[in-house]
Design an enzyme around this catalytic site. Sequence first.
Site, PDB file in Angstrom:
ATOM      1  CD  GLU A 151      -4.231  -1.558 -11.861  1.00 50.70           C
ATOM      2  OE1 GLU A 151      -3.095  -2.003 -12.089  1.00 50.70           O
ATOM      3  OE2 GLU A 151      -4.951  -1.953 -10.935  1.00 50.70           O
ATOM      4  CE  LYS A 201      -0.111   2.073 -15.785  1.00 57.40           C
ATOM      5  NZ  LYS A 201      -0.519   1.341 -14.584  1.00 57.40           N
ATOM      6  CE  LYS A 236       2.940   6.182 -10.124  1.00 57.95           C
ATOM      7  NZ  LYS A 236       3.792   5.844 -11.273  1.00 57.95           N
ATOM      8  CE  LYS A 276       0.795  -1.782  -3.688  1.00 61.73           C
ATOM      9  NZ  LYS A 276      -0.154  -2.839  -3.906  1.00 61.73           N
ATOM     10  CE  LYS A 278      -5.584  -5.446 -11.229  1.00 57.84           C
ATOM     11  NZ  LYS A 278      -4.177  -5.251 -11.630  1.00 57.84           N
ATOM     12  CG  HIS A 310      -1.396   2.837  -4.729  1.00 50.44           C
ATOM     13  ND1 HIS A 310      -0.183   2.814  -4.085  1.00 50.44           N
ATOM     14  CD2 HIS A 310      -1.351   1.794  -5.603  1.00 50.44           C
ATOM     15  CE1 HIS A 310       0.546   1.817  -4.547  1.00 50.44           C
ATOM     16  NE2 HIS A 310      -0.145   1.193  -5.457  1.00 50.44           N
ATOM     17  CG  ASP A 363       1.799   4.005  -1.821  1.00 48.14           C
ATOM     18  OD1 ASP A 363       2.026   3.788  -3.032  1.00 48.14           O
ATOM     19  OD2 ASP A 363       0.644   4.199  -1.382  1.00 48.14           O
ATOM     20  CG  HIS A 364       4.911   2.532  -6.719  1.00 51.34           C
ATOM     21  ND1 HIS A 364       4.110   1.489  -6.323  1.00 51.34           N
ATOM     22  CD2 HIS A 364       4.409   2.964  -7.902  1.00 51.34           C
ATOM     23  CE1 HIS A 364       3.172   1.291  -7.223  1.00 51.34           C
ATOM     24  NE2 HIS A 364       3.324   2.167  -8.196  1.00 51.34           N
ATOM     25  NE  ARG A 403      12.624 -18.920  -0.761  1.00 53.16           N
ATOM     26  CZ  ARG A 403      11.562 -18.410  -0.146  1.00 53.16           C
ATOM     27  NH1 ARG A 403      11.512 -18.409   1.182  1.00 53.16           N
ATOM     28  NH2 ARG A 403      10.569 -17.904  -0.832  1.00 53.16           N
ATOM     29  CG  ASP A 460      -3.704  -4.568  -5.842  1.00 55.52           C
ATOM     30  OD1 ASP A 460      -2.589  -4.865  -5.380  1.00 55.52           O
ATOM     31  OD2 ASP A 460      -3.888  -4.287  -7.040  1.00 55.52           O
TER      32      ASP A 460
END
Length: 518
Positions: free
Chosen positions: A228, A357, A194, A160, A352, A252, A189-190, A49, A247
């Site tokens: 994380e 990580k 990996k 996602k 979280k 994942h 799904d990234h 946009r 999430d």
Amino acid sequence: MIRRTAPPNLMVVFGASGDLAKRKLLPALFHLHQQQLLHEGFVVLGYARTRMTDEEFRQQIREALLEHLAEEQSAPFDEGLWGNFSKRLFYQTGGYDDHSSFEALAQRIAELDAKFPTKGNHIFYLATPPNVFESITTLLAEVGLANSPCGGWTRLIVEKPFGHDLESAQKLNDHLLKLFREEQVYRIDHYLGKETVQNILVFRFGNGIFEPIWNRNYVDHVQITVAESLGVGSRGGYYDKSGAIRDMVQNHMMQLVALTAMEPPVAYDAESVRNQKVNVLRSIRPIDPLEVNKWVVRAQYSRGMVGGREIPGYLETEGIPPDSTTETYVAWKLEIDNWRWNGVPFYIRTGKALPVKVTDINIMFRRPPLMYFNSRETRSQRVHNSLTLRIQPDESIILRFDAKRPGPQLDVEQVSMDFSYSRAFGDASISDAYERLLLDAMLGDSTLFIRRDETELAWDRVTNVLDGWAIQEELLRRRGKKLTLPQYPAGTWGPLEADDLLARDGHQWLESMLNEGR
């Protein structure tokens, strides 16, 4: 080795002015260009946009690439490569629910098809909020772009979150498959791009020393951690509608469970691999919503220190209601009811504001039937032999076992053998997950993408948990009470209840075992 080079195609990136496109997608495409894996007939058409010209879009992407290269400490920016790549970047302004904008998009695509040798091959990447997925795909079909008007192929990549529960996922799937065929839809799904995730299959099925022991006869239990270190930060408003289970767990973590537990596929092709992943997801024992507390722990982080920096508690974060019951941490005991894994619990957790990580798959092996060295000198008698597949940040494989410490007395300690991707192959060998997945989509290889039944089975198991939590809150409300989640200070490994989840079975989380063994 056959070089995998993409065929000619035009990729339309919806949401091209957003963070995902600028920080991940376009840098990944530029890296593919650097490696000469893109055809001269490859073109990118950004769509959003935000009003921009082609040149303004190119400048934005250039700035994003410079920032990305600085963060990754990669090779210096190559102006010659950029000059060639930038000629393939174009931009179209338009709405996501406006028919005339999509007619203009179709006309622009036709012009680029005529200008570049794309062969009429088109990819549409939905890097947008999910609330516009349906309107975008509907309009693509209405203007004749669900199938290439030039006789090439057409593919749709969907980011996602793919729904927020089973019903919404089924509704979105029904909608997409009225307009596109299943083989055209690439649910991304990234994590599956990996290197270490892909290496799970090679490690398991390519090594005769591990496959024979990858079962209930030798494995005591499995722990999968996706930790994380950051809090929710400025994403509080978004995160509070999602939570950790939506999430991270539904996508994942369920994929990591499936790859860890799946049977050998009959061939390394998309359908064979995905069939075996589906079989695992189908074998996960559904939870009775009334017994959710027996199997699942949820919690929120409170104020604490992570990496020397103070993080405010979740309920203190801007955009979070003070009475929010959204979880920032989930631990779940899964049982897989099949021949290979019967009786072997899979403990998964994500959160979280944890100390570091890291994403680890820990295979915890059974102890020997007789502990000959169970003496007071033994330092590691309570620590399982274990195999860790580290997905991030330092992609590696770690095997831990017992050995005698040098000296006159019988002193047994746990030692480790480490394989590091960066040490073995060099840092440059580890490509970004999006590079692999984008190249696969161009090649029509859907092995690392998610099929409809995978998505819905994962949502089915997660929705059982969500239903159980909803029942809990409703029962408390009827009693005039409010739900209060367990708290864990930021910078710790989660609530005590998560430790209890394993302790009931006589187990501990791996970091607790290692600390105790020292």
